[in-house]
Motif scaffolding. Structure first.
Motif, PDB file in Angstrom:
ATOM      1  N   LEU A 284       1.109  -1.377   0.358  1.00 20.02           N
ATOM      2  CA  LEU A 284      -0.114   0.070   0.446  1.00 20.02           C
ATOM      3  C   LEU A 284       0.907   1.498  -0.192  1.00 20.02           C
ATOM      4  O   LEU A 284       0.897   2.393  -0.157  1.00 20.02           O
ATOM      5  CB  LEU A 284      -0.962  -0.188   1.188  1.00 20.02           C
ATOM      6  N   LEU A 285       1.870   0.882   0.616  1.00 18.22           N
ATOM      7  CA  LEU A 285       3.189   2.600   0.867  1.00 18.22           C
ATOM      8  C   LEU A 285       4.093   2.071  -0.608  1.00 18.22           C
ATOM      9  O   LEU A 285       5.238   3.553  -0.416  1.00 18.22           O
ATOM     10  CB  LEU A 285       3.470   1.942   2.386  1.00 18.22           C
ATOM     11  N   GLU A 286       4.351   1.802  -1.596  1.00 15.16           N
ATOM     12  CA  GLU A 286       5.275   1.628  -2.090  1.00 15.16           C
ATOM     13  C   GLU A 286       4.946   2.398  -3.275  1.00 15.16           C
ATOM     14  O   GLU A 286       4.069   2.756  -3.759  1.00 15.16           O
ATOM     15  CB  GLU A 286       4.552   0.358  -3.093  1.00 15.16           C
ATOM     16  N   GLY A 287       6.582   3.382  -2.770  1.00 15.29           N
ATOM     17  CA  GLY A 287       6.583   4.553  -3.573  1.00 15.29           C
ATOM     18  C   GLY A 287       6.105   5.870  -2.915  1.00 15.29           C
ATOM     19  O   GLY A 287       6.506   6.933  -3.739  1.00 15.29           O
ATOM     20  N   LYS A 288       5.890   5.482  -1.909  1.00 17.24           N
ATOM     21  CA  LYS A 288       5.588   6.739  -0.679  1.00 17.24           C
ATOM     22  C   LYS A 288       6.434   7.472   0.105  1.00 17.24           C
ATOM     23  O   LYS A 288       7.301   6.323   0.380  1.00 17.24           O
ATOM     24  CB  LYS A 288       3.815   6.763  -0.536  1.00 17.24           C
ATOM     25  N   HIS A 289       6.361   8.600   0.749  1.00 15.13           N
ATOM     26  CA  HIS A 289       7.531   8.755   1.147  1.00 15.13           C
ATOM     27  C   HIS A 289       6.596  10.309   2.152  1.00 15.13           C
ATOM     28  O   HIS A 289       6.023  10.425   1.655  1.00 15.13           O
ATOM     29  CB  HIS A 289       8.782   9.042   0.579  1.00 15.13           C
ATOM     30  N   PHE A 290       6.412   9.687   3.520  1.00 16.67           N
ATOM     31  CA  PHE A 290       5.406  11.106   4.272  1.00 16.67           C
ATOM     32  C   PHE A 290       6.886  11.351   5.179  1.00 16.67           C
ATOM     33  O   PHE A 290       8.273  10.975   5.701  1.00 16.67           O
ATOM     34  CB  PHE A 290       4.674  10.278   5.346  1.00 16.67           C
TER      35      PHE A 290
ATOM     36  N   ALA B  25       8.504   6.954   6.522  1.00 16.67           N
ATOM     37  CA  ALA B  25       8.411   8.366   6.914  1.00 16.67           C
ATOM     38  C   ALA B  25       9.446   8.708   7.774  1.00 16.67           C
ATOM     39  O   ALA B  25      10.654   8.378   8.180  1.00 16.67           O
ATOM     40  CB  ALA B  25       7.258   8.276   8.062  1.00 16.67           C
ATOM     41  N   ASP B  26       9.702  10.250   7.867  1.00 13.39           N
ATOM     42  CA  ASP B  26      11.014  11.499   8.535  1.00 13.39           C
ATOM     43  C   ASP B  26      10.612  11.276   9.659  1.00 13.39           C
ATOM     44  O   ASP B  26      11.489  10.160  10.585  1.00 13.39           O
ATOM     45  CB  ASP B  26      10.805  12.024   7.887  1.00 13.39           C
ATOM     46  N   LYS B  27       9.425  10.788  10.263  1.00 16.88           N
ATOM     47  CA  LYS B  27       9.212  10.945  11.325  1.00 16.88           C
ATOM     48  C   LYS B  27       8.332   9.884  12.160  1.00 16.88           C
ATOM     49  O   LYS B  27       7.144  10.169  11.677  1.00 16.88           O
ATOM     50  CB  LYS B  27       9.202  12.199  12.705  1.00 16.88           C
ATOM     51  N   VAL B  28       8.511   8.869  13.373  1.00 14.81           N
ATOM     52  CA  VAL B  28       6.894   7.872  13.147  1.00 14.81           C
ATOM     53  C   VAL B  28       6.807   7.877  14.667  1.00 14.81           C
ATOM     54  O   VAL B  28       7.433   8.342  15.672  1.00 14.81           O
ATOM     55  CB  VAL B  28       7.982   6.345  13.177  1.00 14.81           C
ATOM     56  N   THR B  29       5.112   7.749  15.095  1.00 13.58           N
ATOM     57  CA  THR B  29       5.196   7.778  16.301  1.00 13.58           C
ATOM     58  C   THR B  29       4.614   6.940  16.102  1.00 13.58           C
ATOM     59  O   THR B  29       3.681   6.762  15.510  1.00 13.58           O
ATOM     60  CB  THR B  29       4.664   9.846  17.153  1.00 13.58           C
ATOM     61  N   LEU B  30       5.084   6.264  17.386  1.00 10.98           N
ATOM     62  CA  LEU B  30       4.173   4.755  18.082  1.00 10.98           C
ATOM     63  C   LEU B  30       2.643   5.955  19.514  1.00 10.98           C
ATOM     64  O   LEU B  30       3.351   6.009  20.745  1.00 10.98           O
ATOM     65  CB  LEU B  30       4.042   3.941  19.834  1.00 10.98           C
ATOM     66  N   ALA B  31       1.181   5.502  19.277  1.00  9.51           N
ATOM     67  CA  ALA B  31       0.398   6.484  19.762  1.00  9.51           C
ATOM     68  C   ALA B  31      -0.286   5.221  20.760  1.00  9.51           C
ATOM     69  O   ALA B  31      -0.979   4.696  19.656  1.00  9.51           O
ATOM     70  CB  ALA B  31      -0.753   7.476  18.927  1.00  9.51           C
ATOM     71  N   GLU B  32      -0.060   4.923  21.598  1.00  8.29           N
ATOM     72  CA  GLU B  32      -0.424   3.637  22.535  1.00  8.29           C
ATOM     73  C   GLU B  32      -1.407   3.986  23.803  1.00  8.29           C
ATOM     74  O   GLU B  32      -0.815   4.842  24.541  1.00  8.29           O
ATOM     75  CB  GLU B  32       0.268   3.203  22.518  1.00  8.29           C
ATOM     76  N   PRO B  33      -2.592   3.969  24.286  1.00  6.45           N
ATOM     77  CA  PRO B  33      -3.144   4.335  25.452  1.00  6.45           C
ATOM     78  C   PRO B  33      -2.918   2.949  26.482  1.00  6.45           C
ATOM     79  O   PRO B  33      -3.057   3.465  27.658  1.00  6.45           O
ATOM     80  CB  PRO B  33      -4.440   3.795  25.253  1.00  6.45           C
ATOM     81  N   SER B  34      -1.622   2.200  26.282  1.00  3.23           N
ATOM     82  CA  SER B  34      -1.082   1.132  27.020  1.00  3.23           C
ATOM     83  C   SER B  34       0.381   1.422  28.006  1.00  3.23           C
ATOM     84  O   SER B  34       1.090   1.401  26.942  1.00  3.23           O
ATOM     85  CB  SER B  34      -0.931  -0.042  26.694  1.00  3.23           C
ATOM     86  N   GLN B  35       0.302   1.952  28.919  1.00  2.00           N
ATOM     87  CA  GLN B  35       1.447   2.548  29.498  1.00  2.00           C
ATOM     88  C   GLN B  35       2.440   1.774  28.964  1.00  2.00           C
ATOM     89  O   GLN B  35       3.548   1.300  29.416  1.00  2.00           O
ATOM     90  CB  GLN B  35       1.494   3.148  31.214  1.00  2.00           C
ATOM     91  N   GLN B  36       1.767  -0.423  29.595  1.00  2.00           N
ATOM     92  CA  GLN B  36       2.943  -1.206  29.451  1.00  2.00           C
ATOM     93  C   GLN B  36       3.810  -1.493  28.461  1.00  2.00           C
ATOM     94  O   GLN B  36       4.641  -1.966  28.076  1.00  2.00           O
ATOM     95  CB  GLN B  36       1.669  -2.719  30.441  1.00  2.00           C
ATOM     96  N   GLN B  37       2.014  -1.102  27.431  1.00  2.00           N
ATOM     97  CA  GLN B  37       2.824  -1.452  25.759  1.00  2.00           C
ATOM     98  C   GLN B  37       3.914  -0.830  25.176  1.00  2.00           C
ATOM     99  O   GLN B  37       4.766  -0.899  25.172  1.00  2.00           O
ATOM    100  CB  GLN B  37       1.678  -1.368  24.385  1.00  2.00           C
TER     101      GLN B  37
END
Ligand SMILES: C[S@@+](CC[C@H](N)C(=O)[O-])C[C@H]1O[C@@H](n2cnc3c(N)ncnc32)[C@H](O)[C@@H]1O
Length: 258
Positions: free
Chosen positions: A44-50, A71-83
């Protein structure tokens, strides 16, 4: 109606904080499914950059490593502190991935500030995903993309089962928890009808650009007889060809803002 919506959006999503449960171990013996999902994302992301990617409900960051390629910058957004704590170790060689505690119905990003959003294996915890899809649409830039994975109730085996019983497949999400787990304090676990999800996406201002049918060979029996490499070669052919019939247990939607 408004009250119901407000209650829904206040509902906490920290069920993955149970110290007795480590989601990392869920992936033991699921190399095929992991590779099938990575294959779908690459496709789905082939040839794309973010510029900025956010993995919503990204768990311990399983897919963030792959997203870094796109992507230049990746953020993991997650509601579980344990994760997020597990992610600290899992992503130790990927220090540029930011880890943020947040829930999908309250994404702490500005309007239009993110050009790639992924949300994989989270919709099955969202029986009413309207608020979450609206948030994704809000943070997505006009030229951005989102990949939304849906646990698919319309998959081929279910369709056969319903057909044999002379019943119609429901359009509403179906609770697939065991009787013992059907309690209000237990995390929701639903499978969705993709036709309904397409309507919900449209309601959130998102239109479907591409669809893939994923993990088409997910079956303990098949895994026993076919080597992973063969399964993945077949999976590669089936993902696009079976997409329009929603064959597999998991559907990947690539969406854009309307
Ligand atoms: C099955 S795990 C999938 C994790 C990751 N996306 C992956 O595919 O490896 C489901 C994740 O969704 C998160 N989650 C559950 N409800 C959520 C919500 N309302 N908003 C954001 N994330 C949620 C859980 O904390 C958990 O990390």
């Amino acid at each position: 109606m408004k009250e119901k919506q407000a209650m829904r959006s206040k509902k906490r999503a920290d069920q993955y904080d149970d110290p007795k449960y480590n989601y990392l171990t869920y992936w033991n013996g699921r190399d095929y499914e992991n590779a099938a999902e990575e294959m779908a994302i690459k496709r789905l992301l082939e040839g794309k950059h973010f510029r900025r990617a956010v993995d919503v409900g990204g768990g311990y960051g399983r897919l963030c490593v792959l997203l870094e390629r796109y992507a230049d910058k990746v953020t993991l957004a997650e509601p579980s502190q344990q994760q997020l704590d597990i992610a600290k170790d899992f992503l130790k060689d990927h220090p540029a991935v930011a880890r943020k505690l947040m829930q999908a119905n309250d994404l702490k990003f500005g309007d239009g500030s993110i050009d790639l959003v992924t949300m994989i294996r989270v919709m099955h915890h969202l029986p009413n995903p309207e608020a979450e899809l609206a948030e994704i649409s809000r943070i997505l830039s006009d030229d951005g993309y989102a990949i939304i994975e849906v646990a698919n109730y319309l998959h081929a085996r279910n369709r056969l089962k319903y057909f044999l019983h002379g019943k119609k497949i429901p359009t509403e999400p179906v609770d697939i928890r065991s009787a013992a787990n059907r309690r209000a304090d237990e995390i929701a676990f639903v499978n969705h009808n993709p036709h309904t999800v397409i309507k919900q996406l449209a309601h959130a201002g998102l239109k479907v650009d591409r669809i893939l049918s994923v993990s088409n060979l997910r079956s303990p029996g098949v895994k026993k007889v076919l080597p992973k490499s063969v399964m993945l070669a077949i999976e590669g052919i089936l993902q696009p060809t079976l997409a329009s019939s929603f064959f597999g247990p998991s559907v990947f939607f690539l969406v854009k803002k309307v």
